[in-house]
Write a protein that holds these residues in place. Structure first.
Motif, PDB file in Angstrom:
ATOM      1  N   MET A 126       0.821  -1.206   0.000  1.00 45.84           N
ATOM      2  CA  MET A 126       0.000   0.000   0.000  1.00 45.84           C
ATOM      3  C   MET A 126       0.861   1.264   0.000  1.00 45.84           C
ATOM      4  SD  MET A 126      -2.951  -1.193   2.666  1.00 45.84           S
ATOM      5  CE  MET A 126      -4.348  -0.237   2.073  1.00 45.84           C
ATOM      6  N   LYS A 127       2.135   1.109   0.314  1.00 45.35           N
ATOM      7  CA  LYS A 127       2.986   2.297   0.399  1.00 45.35           C
ATOM      8  C   LYS A 127       3.180   2.954  -0.962  1.00 45.35           C
ATOM      9  CE  LYS A 127       7.342  -0.185   0.177  1.00 45.35           C
ATOM     10  NZ  LYS A 127       8.462  -0.749   0.886  1.00 45.35           N
ATOM     11  N   ASP A 128       2.892   2.233  -2.055  1.00 51.54           N
ATOM     12  CA  ASP A 128       3.066   2.807  -3.388  1.00 51.54           C
ATOM     13  C   ASP A 128       1.749   3.189  -4.064  1.00 51.54           C
ATOM     14  OD1 ASP A 128       5.886   2.517  -3.299  1.00 51.54           O
ATOM     15  OD2 ASP A 128       5.652   0.375  -3.741  1.00 51.54           O
ATOM     16  N   HIS A 129       0.636   3.172  -3.308  1.00 53.46           N
ATOM     17  CA  HIS A 129      -0.658   3.461  -3.917  1.00 53.46           C
ATOM     18  C   HIS A 129      -1.435   4.523  -3.147  1.00 53.46           C
ATOM     19  CE1 HIS A 129       0.146  -0.717  -5.387  1.00 53.46           C
ATOM     20  NE2 HIS A 129      -0.254  -0.155  -6.512  1.00 53.46           N
ATOM     21  N   THR A 130      -2.307   5.242  -3.873  1.00 52.12           N
ATOM     22  CA  THR A 130      -3.294   6.110  -3.222  1.00 52.12           C
ATOM     23  C   THR A 130      -4.635   5.377  -3.265  1.00 52.12           C
ATOM     24  OG1 THR A 130      -4.154   7.197  -5.205  1.00 52.12           O
ATOM     25  CG2 THR A 130      -2.090   8.064  -4.278  1.00 52.12           C
ATOM     26  N   TRP A 131      -5.641   5.924  -2.578  1.00 53.18           N
ATOM     27  CA  TRP A 131      -6.912   5.196  -2.526  1.00 53.18           C
ATOM     28  C   TRP A 131      -7.585   5.102  -3.878  1.00 53.18           C
ATOM     29  CZ3 TRP A 131     -11.859   6.987  -3.591  1.00 53.18           C
ATOM     30  CH2 TRP A 131     -12.038   8.364  -3.671  1.00 53.18           C
ATOM     31  N   THR A 132      -7.284   6.079  -4.759  1.00 51.67           N
ATOM     32  CA  THR A 132      -7.923   6.054  -6.080  1.00 51.67           C
ATOM     33  C   THR A 132      -7.285   5.011  -7.005  1.00 51.67           C
ATOM     34  OG1 THR A 132      -6.451   7.827  -6.777  1.00 51.67           O
ATOM     35  CG2 THR A 132      -8.633   8.480  -6.020  1.00 51.67           C
ATOM     36  N   GLU A 133      -6.127   4.490  -6.585  1.00 53.38           N
ATOM     37  CA  GLU A 133      -5.436   3.515  -7.451  1.00 53.38           C
ATOM     38  C   GLU A 133      -5.668   2.066  -7.017  1.00 53.38           C
ATOM     39  OE1 GLU A 133      -1.725   6.657  -7.935  1.00 53.38           O
ATOM     40  OE2 GLU A 133      -1.535   4.856  -6.727  1.00 53.38           O
ATOM     41  N   LEU A 134      -6.400   1.925  -5.919  1.00 53.02           N
ATOM     42  CA  LEU A 134      -6.565   0.594  -5.347  1.00 53.02           C
ATOM     43  C   LEU A 134      -7.606  -0.210  -6.116  1.00 53.02           C
ATOM     44  CD1 LEU A 134      -5.154  -0.454  -2.792  1.00 53.02           C
ATOM     45  CD2 LEU A 134      -7.242   0.084  -1.538  1.00 53.02           C
ATOM     46  N   THR A 135      -7.250  -1.444  -6.478  1.00 53.31           N
ATOM     47  CA  THR A 135      -8.261  -2.337  -7.037  1.00 53.31           C
ATOM     48  C   THR A 135      -8.545  -3.388  -5.963  1.00 53.31           C
ATOM     49  OG1 THR A 135      -6.428  -3.469  -8.087  1.00 53.31           O
ATOM     50  CG2 THR A 135      -7.791  -2.075  -9.500  1.00 53.31           C
ATOM     51  N   PRO A 136      -9.761  -3.921  -5.914  1.00 56.67           N
ATOM     52  CA  PRO A 136     -10.069  -4.867  -4.836  1.00 56.67           C
ATOM     53  C   PRO A 136      -9.358  -6.188  -5.036  1.00 56.67           C
ATOM     54  CG  PRO A 136     -12.002  -4.489  -6.227  1.00 56.67           C
ATOM     55  CD  PRO A 136     -10.894  -3.682  -6.806  1.00 56.67           C
ATOM     56  N   ARG A 137      -8.184  -6.272  -4.468  1.00 51.75           N
ATOM     57  CA  ARG A 137      -7.344  -7.439  -4.670  1.00 51.75           C
ATOM     58  C   ARG A 137      -7.174  -8.165  -3.361  1.00 51.75           C
ATOM     59  NH1 ARG A 137      -2.378  -5.603  -8.097  1.00 51.75           N
ATOM     60  NH2 ARG A 137      -1.423  -5.204  -6.101  1.00 51.75           N
ATOM     61  N   LEU A 138      -6.286  -9.127  -3.373  1.00 46.59           N
ATOM     62  CA  LEU A 138      -5.969  -9.823  -2.122  1.00 46.59           C
ATOM     63  C   LEU A 138      -5.025  -8.947  -1.293  1.00 46.59           C
ATOM     64  CD1 LEU A 138      -5.255 -13.400  -3.538  1.00 46.59           C
ATOM     65  CD2 LEU A 138      -7.340 -12.606  -2.397  1.00 46.59           C
ATOM     66  N   LEU A 139      -5.308  -8.857  -0.016  1.00 47.81           N
ATOM     67  CA  LEU A 139      -4.463  -8.067   0.880  1.00 47.81           C
ATOM     68  C   LEU A 139      -3.614  -9.023   1.724  1.00 47.81           C
ATOM     69  CD1 LEU A 139      -3.829  -5.176   1.964  1.00 47.81           C
ATOM     70  CD2 LEU A 139      -5.480  -5.669   3.803  1.00 47.81           C
ATOM     71  N   ALA A 140      -2.298  -8.820   1.690  1.00 49.38           N
ATOM     72  CA  ALA A 140      -1.400  -9.613   2.544  1.00 49.38           C
ATOM     73  C   ALA A 140      -0.937  -8.719   3.685  1.00 49.38           C
ATOM     74  CB  ALA A 140      -0.206 -10.107   1.740  1.00 49.38           C
ATOM     75  N   VAL A 141      -1.178  -9.145   4.922  1.00 49.90           N
ATOM     76  CA  VAL A 141      -0.788  -8.347   6.087  1.00 49.90           C
ATOM     77  C   VAL A 141       0.349  -9.050   6.837  1.00 49.90           C
ATOM     78  CG1 VAL A 141      -1.583  -7.175   8.172  1.00 49.90           C
ATOM     79  CG2 VAL A 141      -3.211  -7.661   6.322  1.00 49.90           C
ATOM     80  N   PRO A 142       1.537  -8.429   6.898  1.00 49.57           N
ATOM     81  CA  PRO A 142       2.643  -9.033   7.645  1.00 49.57           C
ATOM     82  C   PRO A 142       2.435  -8.825   9.152  1.00 49.57           C
ATOM     83  CG  PRO A 142       3.426  -7.363   6.055  1.00 49.57           C
ATOM     84  CD  PRO A 142       1.950  -7.175   6.211  1.00 49.57           C
ATOM     85  N   LEU A 143       2.472  -9.931   9.919  1.00 45.50           N
ATOM     86  CA  LEU A 143       2.320  -9.853  11.366  1.00 45.50           C
ATOM     87  C   LEU A 143       3.645 -10.224  12.020  1.00 45.50           C
ATOM     88  CD1 LEU A 143      -1.110 -11.698  11.782  1.00 45.50           C
ATOM     89  CD2 LEU A 143      -0.692  -9.249  11.408  1.00 45.50           C
ATOM     90  N   GLY A 144       4.170  -9.332  12.817  1.00 39.52           N
ATOM     91  CA  GLY A 144       5.454  -9.584  13.457  1.00 39.52           C
ATOM     92  C   GLY A 144       5.385  -9.478  14.952  1.00 39.52           C
ATOM     93  N   ALA A 145       6.478  -9.088  15.546  1.00 37.29           N
ATOM     94  CA  ALA A 145       6.592  -8.923  16.989  1.00 37.29           C
ATOM     95  C   ALA A 145       7.817  -8.062  17.238  1.00 37.29           C
ATOM     96  CB  ALA A 145       6.759 -10.280  17.663  1.00 37.29           C
ATOM     97  N   THR A 146       7.898  -7.488  18.431  1.00 37.08           N
ATOM     98  CA  THR A 146       9.108  -6.779  18.836  1.00 37.08           C
ATOM     99  C   THR A 146       9.589  -7.462  20.105  1.00 37.08           C
ATOM    100  OG1 THR A 146       8.279  -4.723  17.851  1.00 37.08           O
ATOM    101  CG2 THR A 146      10.062  -4.521  19.477  1.00 37.08           C
ATOM    102  N   GLU A 147      10.515  -8.373  19.944  1.00 29.74           N
ATOM    103  CA  GLU A 147      10.938  -9.180  21.088  1.00 29.74           C
ATOM    104  C   GLU A 147      12.388  -9.606  20.953  1.00 29.74           C
ATOM    105  OE1 GLU A 147       8.161 -12.494  20.712  1.00 29.74           O
ATOM    106  OE2 GLU A 147       9.647 -13.621  19.574  1.00 29.74           O
ATOM    107  N   GLN A 148      12.995  -9.903  22.103  1.00 28.33           N
ATOM    108  CA  GLN A 148      14.404 -10.333  22.099  1.00 28.33           C
ATOM    109  C   GLN A 148      14.600 -11.551  21.203  1.00 28.33           C
ATOM    110  OE1 GLN A 148      16.198 -13.105  23.334  1.00 28.33           O
ATOM    111  NE2 GLN A 148      14.405 -14.325  23.931  1.00 28.33           N
ATOM    112  N   HIS A 149      15.721 -11.547  20.481  1.00 28.97           N
ATOM    113  CA  HIS A 149      16.104 -12.697  19.661  1.00 28.97           C
ATOM    114  C   HIS A 149      17.549 -13.070  19.964  1.00 28.97           C
ATOM    115  CE1 HIS A 149      12.376 -12.418  17.368  1.00 28.97           C
ATOM    116  NE2 HIS A 149      12.693 -13.553  16.792  1.00 28.97           N
ATOM    117  N   GLY A 150      17.834 -13.306  21.260  1.00 27.07           N
ATOM    118  CA  GLY A 150      19.179 -13.701  21.650  1.00 27.07           C
ATOM    119  C   GLY A 150      20.148 -12.544  21.579  1.00 27.07           C
TER     120      GLY A 150
END
Ligand SMILES: [Zn+2]
Length: 222
Positions: free
Chosen positions: A1-25
């Motif tokens: 979505m960072k490269d689009h405005t609302w007028t450029e959006l077509t109803p497509r599949l949305l992929a949402v990255p889910l992460g965390a902020t946690e220690q990794h050693g």
């Protein structure tokens, strides 16, 4: 979505990255899970032009890492609520795939998806899998980070953590968190990790994610 405005959006599949902020050693940054989820979504979008990538959710349920400084967690209940509300707000899209690179989000994620599917929404969750004796900041995640952002890996601080399989650790983990079973925060052994192995792992995850999205796409067309 960072490269689009609302007028450029077509109803497509949305992929949402889910992460965390946690220690990794002592050798990996807090942002590992978020960075991996973003990369998986972006590689998906490179392979399927009907996929739009949302900005990532960089916080999740990381209470099990609270014994280590710097871990930021919103807990299970809030994670579930955020996911339910986020996907409800995404009805303009044909379907939503939640790509989650943090195991601790699993329970709230699957509860949220069950609720949303019950409501009739086209949504699926996908999580990468790995060896059960290498579940956190071990060889798998270290290899992947060497492939993605090598400068983020402190190669002089690679040390083994607890290498017993996760099912054997689950009770002390639930009672006392990661700190109770691993003094350095690692579950696995990062020594021997390589960028080549990381690229191979990413490739395998990418293929499995692609299959999950193909199933979602079929679902959407029904
Ligand atoms: Zn991780």
């Amino acid at each position: 979505m960072k490269d689009h405005t609302w007028t450029e959006l077509t109803p497509r599949l949305l992929a949402v990255p889910l992460g965390a902020t946690e220690q990794h050693g002592p050798h990996l940054p807090f942002t590992v899970d978020t960075e991996i989820a973003v990369e998986l979504c972006e590689s998906l979008a490179r392979q399927r032009e009907d996929v739009t990538v949302a900005p990532p959710l960089p916080y999740g349920s990381s209470g099990e890492h609270a014994g280590f400084p710097g871990t930021l967690s919103i807990g299970q209940e809030a994670t579930e609520t955020v996911l339910v509300e986020l996907v409800r707000s995404a009805d303009v899209f044909a379907g939503v795939i939640l790509v989650c690179a943090h195991g601790g989000n699993g329970e709230p994620l699957y509860r949220a998806v069950a609720k949303l599917r019950y409501e009739g929404r086209k949504v699926r969750a996908w999580m990468p899998s790995g060896p059960s004796d290498d579940s956190h900041a071990g060889r798998t995640e270290t290899s992947v980070m060497l492939a993605l952002r090598p400068e983020s890996v402190r190669l002089d601080r690679l040390e083994a953590g607890n290498t017993r399989p996760l099912p054997e650790l689950i009770n002390p983990l639930r009672d006392g968190g990661v700190r109770a079973v691993s003094g350095n925060g690692v579950l696995g052994d990062p020594r021997g990790a390589t960028a080549d192995e990381g690229r191979e792992i990413l490739h395998g995850w990418g293929k499995s994610l692609l299959n999950a999205v193909a199933a979602l796409a079929t679902d959407v067309m029904l």
